[in-house]
Design a protein around this motif. Structure first.
Motif, PDB file in Angstrom:
ATOM      1  N   VAL A  97      20.741  87.308  -5.105  1.00 34.80           N
ATOM      2  CA  VAL A  97      18.967  86.737  -5.662  1.00 34.80           C
ATOM      3  C   VAL A  97      19.683  85.218  -5.629  1.00 34.80           C
ATOM      4  N   TYR A  98      18.971  84.316  -4.928  1.00 35.21           N
ATOM      5  CA  TYR A  98      19.178  82.952  -4.905  1.00 35.21           C
ATOM      6  C   TYR A  98      17.876  82.287  -5.529  1.00 35.21           C
ATOM      7  N   GLU A  99      18.394  81.024  -5.881  1.00 34.81           N
ATOM      8  CA  GLU A  99      17.162  80.114  -6.044  1.00 34.81           C
ATOM      9  C   GLU A  99      16.413  79.961  -4.817  1.00 34.81           C
ATOM     10  N   TYR A 100      15.042  79.844  -4.803  1.00 35.81           N
ATOM     11  CA  TYR A 100      14.233  79.757  -3.933  1.00 35.81           C
ATOM     12  C   TYR A 100      14.014  78.444  -3.178  1.00 35.81           C
ATOM     13  N   ALA A 101      14.356  78.048  -1.734  1.00 33.56           N
ATOM     14  CA  ALA A 101      14.060  76.735  -1.244  1.00 33.56           C
ATOM     15  C   ALA A 101      12.823  76.769  -0.542  1.00 33.56           C
ATOM     16  N   SER A 102      11.830  76.012  -0.945  1.00 24.66           N
ATOM     17  CA  SER A 102      10.443  76.117  -0.573  1.00 24.66           C
ATOM     18  C   SER A 102      10.175  75.567   0.672  1.00 24.66           C
ATOM     19  N   LYS A 103      11.226  74.762   1.167  1.00 26.00           N
ATOM     20  CA  LYS A 103      10.997  74.046   2.292  1.00 26.00           C
ATOM     21  C   LYS A 103      11.761  74.641   3.577  1.00 26.00           C
ATOM     22  N   GLY A 104      12.340  75.590   3.420  1.00 28.02           N
ATOM     23  CA  GLY A 104      13.081  76.467   4.501  1.00 28.02           C
ATOM     24  C   GLY A 104      14.458  75.867   4.821  1.00 28.02           C
ATOM     25  N   SER A 105      15.024  76.242   5.890  1.00 27.43           N
ATOM     26  CA  SER A 105      16.132  75.915   6.566  1.00 27.43           C
ATOM     27  C   SER A 105      16.008  74.628   7.502  1.00 27.43           C
ATOM     28  N   LEU A 106      17.265  73.965   7.403  1.00 33.11           N
ATOM     29  CA  LEU A 106      17.105  72.399   8.311  1.00 33.11           C
ATOM     30  C   LEU A 106      16.827  72.772   9.642  1.00 33.11           C
ATOM     31  N   ASN A 107      17.346  73.826  10.256  1.00 31.72           N
ATOM     32  CA  ASN A 107      17.151  74.201  11.544  1.00 31.72           C
ATOM     33  C   ASN A 107      15.817  74.395  12.088  1.00 31.72           C
ATOM     34  N   GLU A 108      14.823  74.735  11.164  1.00 32.67           N
ATOM     35  CA  GLU A 108      13.424  74.827  11.212  1.00 32.67           C
ATOM     36  C   GLU A 108      12.830  73.598  11.411  1.00 32.67           C
ATOM     37  N   TYR A 109      13.440  72.447  11.349  1.00 31.89           N
ATOM     38  CA  TYR A 109      12.776  71.111  11.548  1.00 31.89           C
ATOM     39  C   TYR A 109      13.220  70.392  13.004  1.00 31.89           C
ATOM     40  N   PHE A 110      13.985  71.445  13.693  1.00 27.98           N
ATOM     41  CA  PHE A 110      14.294  70.775  14.992  1.00 27.98           C
ATOM     42  C   PHE A 110      13.430  71.404  16.108  1.00 27.98           C
ATOM     43  N   GLY A 111      13.279  70.737  17.318  1.00 27.83           N
ATOM     44  CA  GLY A 111      12.605  71.258  18.363  1.00 27.83           C
ATOM     45  C   GLY A 111      11.089  71.033  18.150  1.00 27.83           C
ATOM     46  N   ASN A 112      10.456  72.066  18.849  1.00 21.13           N
ATOM     47  CA  ASN A 112       8.938  71.936  18.615  1.00 21.13           C
ATOM     48  C   ASN A 112       8.364  72.852  17.680  1.00 21.13           C
ATOM     49  N   ASN A 113       8.635  72.654  16.420  1.00 15.78           N
ATOM     50  CA  ASN A 113       8.275  73.139  15.326  1.00 15.78           C
ATOM     51  C   ASN A 113       7.091  72.234  14.688  1.00 15.78           C
ATOM     52  N   CYS A 114       5.813  72.844  15.263  1.00 17.72           N
ATOM     53  CA  CYS A 114       4.546  71.893  14.860  1.00 17.72           C
ATOM     54  C   CYS A 114       4.263  71.998  13.421  1.00 17.72           C
ATOM     55  N   GLY A 115       4.557  73.105  12.958  1.00 19.40           N
ATOM     56  CA  GLY A 115       4.175  73.365  11.491  1.00 19.40           C
ATOM     57  C   GLY A 115       5.110  72.533  10.315  1.00 19.40           C
ATOM     58  N   LYS A 116       6.051  72.067  10.900  1.00 17.72           N
ATOM     59  CA  LYS A 116       7.041  71.319   9.773  1.00 17.72           C
ATOM     60  C   LYS A 116       6.765  69.949   9.951  1.00 17.72           C
ATOM     61  N   ILE A 117       6.904  69.099   8.838  1.00 14.62           N
ATOM     62  CA  ILE A 117       6.788  67.594   8.797  1.00 14.62           C
ATOM     63  C   ILE A 117       7.711  67.183   9.697  1.00 14.62           C
ATOM     64  N   ASN A 118       7.552  65.752  10.195  1.00 15.19           N
ATOM     65  CA  ASN A 118       8.505  65.068  11.187  1.00 15.19           C
ATOM     66  C   ASN A 118       9.272  64.226  10.133  1.00 15.19           C
TER      67      ASN A 118
END
Length: 346
Positions: A97-118
């Motif tokens: 059980v870890y602390e929760y990182a609400s913004k996800g993992s860094l790799n989710e911000y790469f490529g064509n991930n429209c749901g993530k902030i630029n």
């Protein structure tokens, strides 16, 4: 099981090499505090956490990874290292059980991930600094913590909290460097990690040291600059080892700027009020040089994490100071233009 609705897919948030991760709310016992001073009383608090259910595999790696994470994370206390809230072993079930990182993992911000902030360039540089501080902490011997080599640094193992603070996570493959062992190099029977991020010298010699993590971090630096994961099909089509050798060649040819994430540049072109989202020339040169040095193919040619941190701080300072100057000039022009019109037009 109650917290995850019997490990329901709707609670799924990701997976690692040894387990599946779920978002859940748990009652957690924490030391009470009054005005920053901890009391001897335990208080039950409802907390959002990340629950990793370790996969039961035929080999011993999952069990070994489970105990490794417990051993390492209970000795690590740093804002850029993910915190272990608790663990459980019941029958064949192994839970972390870890602390929760609400913004996800860094790799989710790469490529064509429209749901993530630029992410702006300044935000990306701060994330790089956070990761660097976390790795430097792992590599440093302390009275209550041994030196730790992560062995699987990659963007998928970097988590972001609600303030975009970056934390190094997933220590299942990590190794402790014994305090009484003078030699800095250790050997393994087989190379582990994710191939496109793995130190080339480690792959051929099976010797790993803290410089191996620095190579992997160099690959992450190039990912952050280019806005694509190192194993993107675009890179693999050009080179079997992905982004790192391509970026190194481009740096040598002075064409690396062509690989910069277009999302930063395009937004600059479209929105005059969002000044300098992409890197300015000075910041880019400092950043690309340290990324190139980190990803050197020979371990001895890579810089120390102290040098890396110093150069990243310099790149951020150059970016922010140039941005401040441009905003000041822009604000002055906004003020001046109406004044000039008033004077010239009767």
């Amino acid at each position: 099981m109650r917290a995850t609705d019997n490990f329901d897919e709707k609670k799924f948030v990701g997976h690692g090499g040894f387990g599946i991760v779920y978002k859940a709310t748990l009652d957690v016992l924490e030391m009470s505090s009054v005005e920053g001073k901890y009391q001897d009383k335990l208080v039950k608090k409802s907390k959002t956490v990340a629950i990793k259910r370790i996969l039961n595999r035929q080999d011993a790696h999952s069990k070994e990874g489970f105990f490794t994470e417990i051993d390492l994370l209970t000795s690590c206390k740093h804002p850029n290292i993910v915190s272990l809230v608790g663990f459980s072993r019941e029958g064949r079930e192994m839970i972390l059980v870890y602390e929760y990182a609400s913004k996800g993992s860094l790799n989710e911000y790469f490529g064509n991930n429209c749901g993530k902030i630029n992410l702006t360039w300044a935000q990306r540089l701060q994330i790089c600094l956070d990761i660097a501080h976390g790795i430097n902490y792992l590599h440093t011997n302390m009275e209550d913590k041994p030196r730790i080599i992560h062995r699987d640094i990659k963007s998928g193992n970097i988590l972001l909290d609600e303030n975009l603070r970056a934390m190094v996570a997933d220590f299942g493959l990590s190794k402790i460097h014994p305090k009484d062992q003078q030699a800095s190099t250790r050997y393994s029977e087989n190379a582990v990690g994710t191939k496109v991020y793995t130190d080339p010298e480690y792959l051929t010699s099976y010797k790993y040291k803290k410089e191996s993590d620095i190579y992997s971090f160099g690959v992450v630096l190039f990912e952050i600059l280019c806005g694509r994961v190192a194993y993107d099909s675009i890179y693999l089509a050009e080179h079997v080892k992905g982004l790192a050798p391509i970026a190194r060649r481009r740096f040598s040819e002075k064409t690396l700027k062509e690989l910069i994430d277009r999302k930063m540049i395009d937004e600059d072109d479209k929105n005059i009020f969002t000044l300098n989202r992409g890197p300015n020339q000075d910041s880019f040169e400092v950043f690309s040089r340290i990324a190139y040095q980190c990803s050197a193919e020979i371990q001895a040619k890579r810089p120390t994490m102290e040098v890396v941190i110093k150069e990243l701080e310099r790149a951020l300072k150059l970016q922010v100071s140039k941005h401040f100057t441009e905003v000041t000039i822009f604000s002055f022009l906004i003020f001046l233009i109406p004044l000039v019109i008033t004077i010239l037009v009767p």
